[in-house]
Design a protein around this motif. Structure first.
Motif, PDB file in Angstrom:
ATOM      1  N   HIS A 165      42.846 -29.518  53.631  1.00 52.07           N
ATOM      2  CA  HIS A 165      44.283 -29.616  53.373  1.00 52.07           C
ATOM      3  C   HIS A 165      44.560 -29.785  51.878  1.00 52.07           C
ATOM      4  O   HIS A 165      43.854 -30.531  51.190  1.00 52.07           O
ATOM      5  N   VAL A 166      45.618 -29.144  51.409  1.00 52.69           N
ATOM      6  CA  VAL A 166      46.191 -29.428  50.085  1.00 52.69           C
ATOM      7  C   VAL A 166      47.678 -29.649  50.329  1.00 52.69           C
ATOM      8  O   VAL A 166      48.418 -28.694  50.614  1.00 52.69           O
ATOM      9  N   ARG A 167      48.118 -30.888  50.241  1.00 50.73           N
ATOM     10  CA  ARG A 167      49.509 -31.212  50.577  1.00 50.73           C
ATOM     11  C   ARG A 167      49.881 -32.571  49.989  1.00 50.73           C
ATOM     12  O   ARG A 167      48.991 -33.382  49.692  1.00 50.73           O
ATOM     13  N   PRO A 168      51.166 -32.825  49.830  1.00 54.21           N
ATOM     14  CA  PRO A 168      51.581 -34.165  49.393  1.00 54.21           C
ATOM     15  C   PRO A 168      51.066 -35.209  50.379  1.00 54.21           C
ATOM     16  O   PRO A 168      50.989 -34.954  51.584  1.00 54.21           O
ATOM     17  N   LEU A 218      48.713 -22.017  51.890  1.00 55.52           N
ATOM     18  CA  LEU A 218      49.691 -21.044  51.408  1.00 55.52           C
ATOM     19  C   LEU A 218      50.825 -21.731  50.653  1.00 55.52           C
ATOM     20  O   LEU A 218      51.204 -21.313  49.552  1.00 55.52           O
ATOM     21  N   GLU A 219      51.337 -22.794  51.230  1.00 59.79           N
ATOM     22  CA  GLU A 219      52.522 -23.441  50.670  1.00 59.79           C
ATOM     23  C   GLU A 219      52.223 -24.228  49.405  1.00 59.79           C
ATOM     24  O   GLU A 219      52.981 -24.163  48.417  1.00 59.79           O
ATOM     25  N   HIS A 220      51.127 -24.982  49.409  1.00 55.87           N
ATOM     26  CA  HIS A 220      50.871 -25.911  48.309  1.00 55.87           C
ATOM     27  C   HIS A 220      49.679 -25.536  47.429  1.00 55.87           C
ATOM     28  O   HIS A 220      49.709 -25.774  46.220  1.00 55.87           O
ATOM     29  N   ALA A 221      48.609 -24.973  48.012  1.00 55.37           N
ATOM     30  CA  ALA A 221      47.416 -24.666  47.214  1.00 55.37           C
ATOM     31  C   ALA A 221      47.600 -23.391  46.396  1.00 55.37           C
ATOM     32  O   ALA A 221      47.253 -23.354  45.211  1.00 55.37           O
ATOM     33  N   LEU A 222      48.141 -22.343  47.015  1.00 54.90           N
ATOM     34  CA  LEU A 222      48.272 -21.056  46.326  1.00 54.90           C
ATOM     35  C   LEU A 222      48.994 -21.173  44.983  1.00 54.90           C
ATOM     36  O   LEU A 222      48.496 -20.645  43.980  1.00 54.90           O
ATOM     37  N   PRO A 223      50.138 -21.851  44.900  1.00 53.59           N
ATOM     38  CA  PRO A 223      50.810 -21.933  43.598  1.00 53.59           C
ATOM     39  C   PRO A 223      49.964 -22.583  42.509  1.00 53.59           C
ATOM     40  O   PRO A 223      50.051 -22.199  41.337  1.00 53.59           O
ATOM     41  N   HIS A 247      46.581 -21.532  37.463  1.00 52.08           N
ATOM     42  CA  HIS A 247      45.333 -21.615  36.693  1.00 52.08           C
ATOM     43  C   HIS A 247      44.542 -20.303  36.720  1.00 52.08           C
ATOM     44  O   HIS A 247      43.411 -20.266  36.216  1.00 52.08           O
ATOM     45  N   HIS A 248      45.098 -19.262  37.340  1.00 49.10           N
ATOM     46  CA  HIS A 248      44.414 -17.956  37.431  1.00 49.10           C
ATOM     47  C   HIS A 248      43.025 -18.125  38.057  1.00 49.10           C
ATOM     48  O   HIS A 248      42.052 -17.509  37.602  1.00 49.10           O
ATOM     49  N   ALA A 249      42.956 -18.935  39.101  1.00 52.79           N
ATOM     50  CA  ALA A 249      41.675 -19.245  39.743  1.00 52.79           C
ATOM     51  C   ALA A 249      41.606 -18.595  41.126  1.00 52.79           C
ATOM     52  O   ALA A 249      42.438 -18.886  41.997  1.00 52.79           O
ATOM     53  N   PRO A 250      40.641 -17.712  41.372  1.00 52.69           N
ATOM     54  CA  PRO A 250      40.486 -17.121  42.709  1.00 52.69           C
ATOM     55  C   PRO A 250      39.955 -18.150  43.696  1.00 52.69           C
ATOM     56  O   PRO A 250      39.315 -19.141  43.313  1.00 52.69           O
ATOM     57  N   PHE A 251      40.207 -17.917  44.980  1.00 57.83           N
ATOM     58  CA  PHE A 251      39.744 -18.844  46.013  1.00 57.83           C
ATOM     59  C   PHE A 251      39.560 -18.094  47.319  1.00 57.83           C
ATOM     60  O   PHE A 251      40.134 -17.024  47.529  1.00 57.83           O
ATOM     61  N   THR A 252      38.734 -18.673  48.195  1.00 57.33           N
ATOM     62  CA  THR A 252      38.437 -18.080  49.503  1.00 57.33           C
ATOM     63  C   THR A 252      38.821 -19.055  50.589  1.00 57.33           C
ATOM     64  O   THR A 252      38.447 -20.234  50.540  1.00 57.33           O
ATOM     65  N   VAL A 253      39.566 -18.579  51.586  1.00 56.12           N
ATOM     66  CA  VAL A 253      39.922 -19.375  52.762  1.00 56.12           C
ATOM     67  C   VAL A 253      39.068 -18.897  53.928  1.00 56.12           C
ATOM     68  O   VAL A 253      39.055 -17.707  54.259  1.00 56.12           O
ATOM     69  N   GLN A 288      50.171 -12.910  54.423  1.00 55.95           N
ATOM     70  CA  GLN A 288      51.022 -13.289  53.294  1.00 55.95           C
ATOM     71  C   GLN A 288      50.193 -13.936  52.194  1.00 55.95           C
ATOM     72  O   GLN A 288      50.399 -13.669  51.009  1.00 55.95           O
ATOM     73  N   LEU A 289      49.235 -14.767  52.585  1.00 59.78           N
ATOM     74  CA  LEU A 289      48.371 -15.435  51.617  1.00 59.78           C
ATOM     75  C   LEU A 289      47.612 -14.432  50.765  1.00 59.78           C
ATOM     76  O   LEU A 289      47.562 -14.536  49.536  1.00 59.78           O
ATOM     77  N   ILE A 290      47.017 -13.418  51.416  1.00 57.66           N
ATOM     78  CA  ILE A 290      46.167 -12.490  50.669  1.00 57.66           C
ATOM     79  C   ILE A 290      46.956 -11.394  49.970  1.00 57.66           C
ATOM     80  O   ILE A 290      46.360 -10.486  49.378  1.00 57.66           O
ATOM     81  N   GLU A 291      48.282 -11.489  50.016  1.00 57.42           N
ATOM     82  CA  GLU A 291      49.069 -10.643  49.121  1.00 57.42           C
ATOM     83  C   GLU A 291      48.786 -11.005  47.671  1.00 57.42           C
ATOM     84  O   GLU A 291      48.936 -10.172  46.774  1.00 57.42           O
ATOM     85  N   SER A 292      48.348 -12.252  47.451  1.00 57.03           N
ATOM     86  CA  SER A 292      47.919 -12.648  46.119  1.00 57.03           C
ATOM     87  C   SER A 292      46.529 -12.087  45.847  1.00 57.03           C
ATOM     88  O   SER A 292      45.616 -12.251  46.672  1.00 57.03           O
ATOM     89  N   PRO A 293      46.335 -11.435  44.711  1.00 56.65           N
ATOM     90  CA  PRO A 293      44.998 -10.914  44.390  1.00 56.65           C
ATOM     91  C   PRO A 293      43.967 -12.007  44.174  1.00 56.65           C
ATOM     92  O   PRO A 293      42.770 -11.715  44.134  1.00 56.65           O
ATOM     93  N   LEU A 294      44.419 -13.238  44.048  1.00 59.14           N
ATOM     94  CA  LEU A 294      43.483 -14.355  43.858  1.00 59.14           C
ATOM     95  C   LEU A 294      42.904 -14.856  45.169  1.00 59.14           C
ATOM     96  O   LEU A 294      41.886 -15.553  45.164  1.00 59.14           O
ATOM     97  N   ALA A 295      43.530 -14.528  46.291  1.00 52.40           N
ATOM     98  CA  ALA A 295      43.131 -15.075  47.584  1.00 52.40           C
ATOM     99  C   ALA A 295      42.246 -14.107  48.354  1.00 52.40           C
ATOM    100  O   ALA A 295      42.514 -12.909  48.406  1.00 52.40           O
ATOM    101  N   GLY A 296      41.190 -14.636  48.957  1.00 51.22           N
ATOM    102  CA  GLY A 296      40.318 -13.850  49.816  1.00 51.22           C
ATOM    103  C   GLY A 296      40.029 -14.610  51.094  1.00 51.22           C
ATOM    104  O   GLY A 296      40.214 -15.834  51.160  1.00 51.22           O
TER     105      GLY A 296
END
Length: 317
Positions: free
Chosen positions: A15-18, A81-86, A91-97, A194-202
């Motif tokens: 999780h990445v959330r408040p 998607l809501e909190h981690a992606l932004p 930071h222009h950092a790629p990530f894998t879910v 929707q998440l992988i619409e970002s080129p940083l997400a895989g």
């Protein structure tokens, strides 16, 4: 211990959330705040790390250069998607879910979340551990923790699917809907797309049921892993090259499972066994270590300390 850092590290998150204010929170280690993720990425940048997509890791290890930081998130939570992606975008950092097919399709449940919800909302738990139903007191926080640990041990010590089915039945009897929890917490197919619409997400594979593959027969483990890859391919349009073993610790992963993952064509697979990418990582691409960034250690200084690899050298003596 200058060599403890190796060529870098793979980090794992859930999780990445408040932060939610919960009196009983047995899964607190599975979540960090967006602010801490931001601080972690800034710290690694300051320390000279380069962010690399996990599927590019073998080439990056071969090329050498500045230390590597790969980021992975297990289970496919909505807050990725809501909190981690932004934060990753900033930071222009790629990530894998890593995607669990049964969570995407709402056919399987997250037992650790189900159990936490039962205990948070009930002052007693009636559960059958195999010798007839027992009633466990769960009014005090200490009692809730004892009950959580006992049920978790039961799930890990028996046929996992049957044990989770028993827990799900108990949940419904206690007014908790396990599949509603899956729906509330995890991304469906549309959300993942929707998440992988970002080129940083895989996306990577994480089995269908999130059972420990080491405790499955070889045939069942192969089926779980293969079908998981097919499910991710149906979502993303291409077959995943990365895999994460559910739970990922030593009891949950065997050498047999490393061979199955390699035979199925995955370029690499990650565990949750702690460590950095030392020299032998290149020859163990289907059993790579990861460093957990978790809710119990949300200070930037811990990120540098863990990435150094020194704590893991000290632990090994």
């Amino acid at each position: 211990m200058a060599g403890a850092r190796g060529q870098g590290a793979i980090f794992t998150l859930h999780h990445v959330r408040p932060k939610l204010g919960r009196a009983f929170d047995p899964n607190a280690h599975l979540e960090i705040t967006p602010e801490f993720l931001d601080a972690a990425l800034a710290t690694l940048t300051h320390d000279g790390y380069r962010f690399v997509a996990l599927d590019q890791l073998p080439a990056a290890l071969e090329a050498g250069g500045a230390p590597i930081a790969c980021f992975t998130l297990d289970d496919g939570y909505r807050n990725n998607l809501e909190h981690a992606l932004p934060v990753f975008v900033r930071h222009h950092a790629p990530f894998t879910v890593f995607v669990t097919g049964g969570f995407v399709d709402r056919t399987h449940t997250l037992w650790w979340e189900t159990l936490a919800d039962i205990l948070a909302t009930n002052e007693a738990l009636r559960f059958d551990f195999g010798r007839g139903a027992e009633t466990l007191p769960t009014q005090a926080a200490a009692e809730k923790q004892v009950a959580f640990s006992r049920v978790a041990a039961f799930i890990h010590g028996r046929d996992e699917a049957a044990a989770i089915a028993s827990l799900n039945a108990a949940a419904i009897a206690h007014g908790v809907d396990p599949l509603a929890i899956t729906e509330r917490l995890t991304l469906d197919q549309a959300g993942l797309r929707q998440l992988i619409e970002s080129p940083l997400a895989g996306l990577g594979a994480h089995t269908i049921s999130h059972r420990s593959v080491a405790r499955l027969s070889g045939e069942d483990a192969r089926r779980e892993i293969s079908q998981s890859a097919e499910r991710v391919e149906a979502i993303a349009g291409r077959r995943p090259t990365t895999f994460a073993y559910p739970y990922g610790d030593a009891p949950a992963v065997s050498a047999r499972d490393h061979r199955i993952v390699a035979d199925l064509g995955f370029a690499l697979a990650v565990t949750t066994q702690p460590g950095t990418l030392v020299e032998r990582a290149r020859s163990r691409l289907h059993a790579l270590p990861r460093i957990s960034l978790n809710g119990h250690f949300q200070q930037a200084r811990y990120v540098s300390a863990l990435a150094s690899g020194v704590p893991f050298r000290l632990t090994k003596g």
